[in-house]
Design a protein around this motif. Structure first.
Motif, PDB file in Angstrom:
ATOM      1  N   PHE A 194      18.179  54.606   9.103  1.00  0.00           N
ATOM      2  CA  PHE A 194      17.986  53.942  10.388  1.00  0.00           C
ATOM      3  C   PHE A 194      16.538  54.121  10.803  1.00  0.00           C
ATOM      4  CE2 PHE A 194      18.812  58.259  11.731  1.00  0.00           C
ATOM      5  CZ  PHE A 194      18.051  58.425  12.873  1.00  0.00           C
ATOM      6  N   GLN A 195      16.013  53.143  11.516  1.00  0.00           N
ATOM      7  CA  GLN A 195      14.628  53.184  11.934  1.00  0.00           C
ATOM      8  C   GLN A 195      14.543  53.421  13.439  1.00  0.00           C
ATOM      9  OE1 GLN A 195      12.317  53.841  10.179  1.00  0.00           O
ATOM     10  NE2 GLN A 195      11.376  52.153   9.069  1.00  0.00           N
ATOM     11  N   GLU A 196      13.631  54.259  13.817  1.00  0.00           N
ATOM     12  CA  GLU A 196      13.441  54.551  15.231  1.00  0.00           C
ATOM     13  C   GLU A 196      12.661  53.427  15.904  1.00  0.00           C
ATOM     14  OE1 GLU A 196      11.713  58.236  17.953  1.00  0.00           O
ATOM     15  OE2 GLU A 196      11.312  58.132  15.814  1.00  0.00           O
ATOM     16  N   ASN A 197      13.072  53.117  17.136  1.00  0.00           N
ATOM     17  CA  ASN A 197      12.369  52.126  17.955  1.00  0.00           C
ATOM     18  C   ASN A 197      12.357  50.731  17.340  1.00  0.00           C
ATOM     19  OD1 ASN A 197      11.765  54.283  19.627  1.00  0.00           O
ATOM     20  ND2 ASN A 197       9.749  54.606  18.734  1.00  0.00           N
ATOM     21  N   ARG A 198      13.393  50.395  16.597  1.00  0.00           N
ATOM     22  CA  ARG A 198      13.499  49.066  16.000  1.00  0.00           C
ATOM     23  C   ARG A 198      14.872  48.493  16.289  1.00  0.00           C
ATOM     24  NH1 ARG A 198       8.234  47.908  14.044  1.00  0.00           N
ATOM     25  NH2 ARG A 198       7.368  49.907  13.402  1.00  0.00           N
ATOM     26  N   SER A 199      14.930  47.263  16.707  1.00  0.00           N
ATOM     27  CA  SER A 199      16.225  46.614  16.896  1.00  0.00           C
ATOM     28  C   SER A 199      16.705  46.051  15.567  1.00  0.00           C
ATOM     29  CB  SER A 199      16.106  45.479  17.925  1.00  0.00           C
ATOM     30  OG  SER A 199      15.366  44.393  17.375  1.00  0.00           O
TER      31      SER A 199
ATOM     32  N   PRO B 253       9.068  48.986  23.695  1.00  0.00           N
ATOM     33  CA  PRO B 253       9.707  48.962  25.015  1.00  0.00           C
ATOM     34  C   PRO B 253       9.997  50.368  25.543  1.00  0.00           C
ATOM     35  CG  PRO B 253      10.738  47.378  23.551  1.00  0.00           C
ATOM     36  CD  PRO B 253       9.823  48.211  22.707  1.00  0.00           C
ATOM     37  N   LYS B 254      10.149  50.455  26.834  1.00  0.00           N
ATOM     38  CA  LYS B 254      10.409  51.739  27.478  1.00  0.00           C
ATOM     39  C   LYS B 254      11.796  52.269  27.112  1.00  0.00           C
ATOM     40  CE  LYS B 254       6.505  51.951  29.533  1.00  0.00           C
ATOM     41  NZ  LYS B 254       5.517  52.964  29.128  1.00  0.00           N
ATOM     42  N   HIS B 255      11.894  53.585  26.928  1.00  0.00           N
ATOM     43  CA  HIS B 255      13.158  54.224  26.536  1.00  0.00           C
ATOM     44  C   HIS B 255      13.792  54.885  27.751  1.00  0.00           C
ATOM     45  CE1 HIS B 255      10.967  54.896  22.428  1.00  0.00           C
ATOM     46  NE2 HIS B 255      11.093  53.626  22.746  1.00  0.00           N
ATOM     47  N   ARG B 256      14.297  54.081  28.660  1.00  0.00           N
ATOM     48  CA  ARG B 256      14.880  54.644  29.869  1.00  0.00           C
ATOM     49  C   ARG B 256      16.221  53.969  30.134  1.00  0.00           C
ATOM     50  NH1 ARG B 256      10.496  55.345  34.571  1.00  0.00           N
ATOM     51  NH2 ARG B 256      12.229  56.609  35.332  1.00  0.00           N
ATOM     52  N   PHE B 257      17.209  54.767  30.513  1.00  0.00           N
ATOM     53  CA  PHE B 257      18.570  54.269  30.668  1.00  0.00           C
ATOM     54  C   PHE B 257      18.652  53.085  31.628  1.00  0.00           C
ATOM     55  CE2 PHE B 257      22.511  54.234  33.127  1.00  0.00           C
ATOM     56  CZ  PHE B 257      23.442  54.057  32.119  1.00  0.00           C
TER      57      PHE B 257
ATOM     58  N   SER C 130      14.933  58.776  21.973  1.00  0.00           N
ATOM     59  CA  SER C 130      15.230  58.831  20.540  1.00  0.00           C
ATOM     60  C   SER C 130      16.057  60.049  20.142  1.00  0.00           C
ATOM     61  CB  SER C 130      13.907  58.841  19.748  1.00  0.00           C
ATOM     62  OG  SER C 130      13.125  57.737  20.073  1.00  0.00           O
ATOM     63  N   THR C 131      15.759  61.199  20.716  1.00  0.00           N
ATOM     64  CA  THR C 131      16.365  62.438  20.259  1.00  0.00           C
ATOM     65  C   THR C 131      17.884  62.417  20.369  1.00  0.00           C
ATOM     66  OG1 THR C 131      14.391  63.675  20.909  1.00  0.00           O
ATOM     67  CG2 THR C 131      16.414  64.944  20.517  1.00  0.00           C
ATOM     68  N   GLY C 132      18.384  61.969  21.507  1.00  0.00           N
ATOM     69  CA  GLY C 132      19.828  61.920  21.695  1.00  0.00           C
ATOM     70  C   GLY C 132      20.516  61.029  20.677  1.00  0.00           C
ATOM     71  N   ASN C 133      19.925  59.891  20.345  1.00  0.00           N
ATOM     72  CA  ASN C 133      20.512  58.986  19.368  1.00  0.00           C
ATOM     73  C   ASN C 133      20.460  59.569  17.968  1.00  0.00           C
ATOM     74  OD1 ASN C 133      21.351  56.266  20.580  1.00  0.00           O
ATOM     75  ND2 ASN C 133      19.390  56.647  21.580  1.00  0.00           N
ATOM     76  N   ALA C 134      19.404  60.287  17.654  1.00  0.00           N
ATOM     77  CA  ALA C 134      19.320  60.913  16.334  1.00  0.00           C
ATOM     78  C   ALA C 134      20.382  61.996  16.183  1.00  0.00           C
ATOM     79  CB  ALA C 134      17.925  61.519  16.117  1.00  0.00           C
ATOM     80  N   LEU C 135      20.648  62.746  17.248  1.00  0.00           N
ATOM     81  CA  LEU C 135      21.653  63.807  17.188  1.00  0.00           C
ATOM     82  C   LEU C 135      23.061  63.230  17.097  1.00  0.00           C
ATOM     83  CD1 LEU C 135      20.225  66.277  19.839  1.00  0.00           C
ATOM     84  CD2 LEU C 135      20.170  66.521  17.353  1.00  0.00           C
ATOM     85  N   LEU C 136      23.297  62.107  17.787  1.00  0.00           N
ATOM     86  CA  LEU C 136      24.620  61.509  17.803  1.00  0.00           C
ATOM     87  C   LEU C 136      24.877  60.692  16.553  1.00  0.00           C
ATOM     88  CD1 LEU C 136      24.762  60.411  21.542  1.00  0.00           C
ATOM     89  CD2 LEU C 136      26.025  62.282  20.490  1.00  0.00           C
TER      90      LEU C 136
END
Length: 230
Positions: A52-57, A137-141, A224-230
């Motif tokens: 999986f790639q970070e920050n890529r749709s 893009p911004k990484h905010r909920f 990013s961190t939360g998604n990598a852990l999950l």
């Protein structure tokens, strides 16, 4: 393997109850030996590798991917392999008015003196696949929820960028509710950009050979961190 979602794939590996995917000759051997297809496949698997790639749709990498086996995947293309019309003119500004042309970041050299219609576009002529531009893009909920806009999916351009200015409480008090809600957003059209198989030959080659998760979604809306852990 064909294109499928993550849950189906994990089940087929024996991590859940479902049928398994295996080469026809392996299935024949399993039946002849009286062994289950699932147990035979488990014996053949040594590793499961997920890329999986970070920050890529998904559409950023596979928006124009077309399986060679005739299967359909969900991306930017319609059944005829053309850009799906539902994406044309879709993106709107915070006031709900559709953009005529995409707003572009002039601080990125490739987009200077360029006009692009309001639709997904091939981004390689402006930012090559190997050009690691420090922009995303911004990484905010709450920003992500506003981009989705209750399923309308029409605010990704409007809310893509944003100011990094740290404002005081008094300065925030002077802002309208709309300004606060959009967190000083700065519209940016490159979020609709996609690369093709010619731009990313390795990833498309791997997708053709193995399994592509076209129904995969991030585990949490945020950093990013939360998604990598999950």
């Amino acid at each position: 393997m064909g294109q499928q979602n993550r849950r189906q794939f994990l089940k087929q590996l024996g991590l859940g109850s479902s049928t398994v995917i295996a080469a026809p000759h392996l299935l024949g051997v399993a039946r002849a030996a009286g062994a289950s297809e699932e147990s035979l496949l488990r014996q053949k698997i040594e590793h499961v590798v997920v890329i999986f790639q970070e920050n890529r749709s998904f559409d950023h990498y596979f928006g124009t991917f077309q399986p060679k086996n005739g299967q359909q995947i969900i991306n930017l293309l319609d059944a005829q392999g053309q850009l799906d019309r539902r994406f044309l003119g879709l993106q709107k500004n915070p006031a709900g008015i559709a953009y005529d042309n995409l707003p572009l970041p002039t601080d990125i050299p490739g987009f200077q003196n360029v006009q692009l219609p309001n639709q997904p576009f091939h981004i390689a002529p402006y930012i090559p696949a190997k050009g690691n531009v420090h922009w995303d893009p911004k990484h905010r909920f709450f920003r992500m929820m506003a981009e989705i806009n209750n399923g309308k999916m029409d605010r990704f351009v409007a809310l893509a960028g944003g100011s990094k200015t740290l404002l005081s409480r008094d300065e925030f008090k002077k802002m309208s509710p709309e300004q606060i809600a959009f967190d000083l957003a700065r519209p940016s059209g490159p979020v609709l950009g996609y690369y093709t198989g010619e731009d990313l030959p390795f990833y498309h080659r791997v997708a053709h050979r193995y399994t592509l998760f076209d129904h995969f979604f991030q585990a949490m809306s945020g950093g990013s961190t939360g998604n990598a852990l999950l």
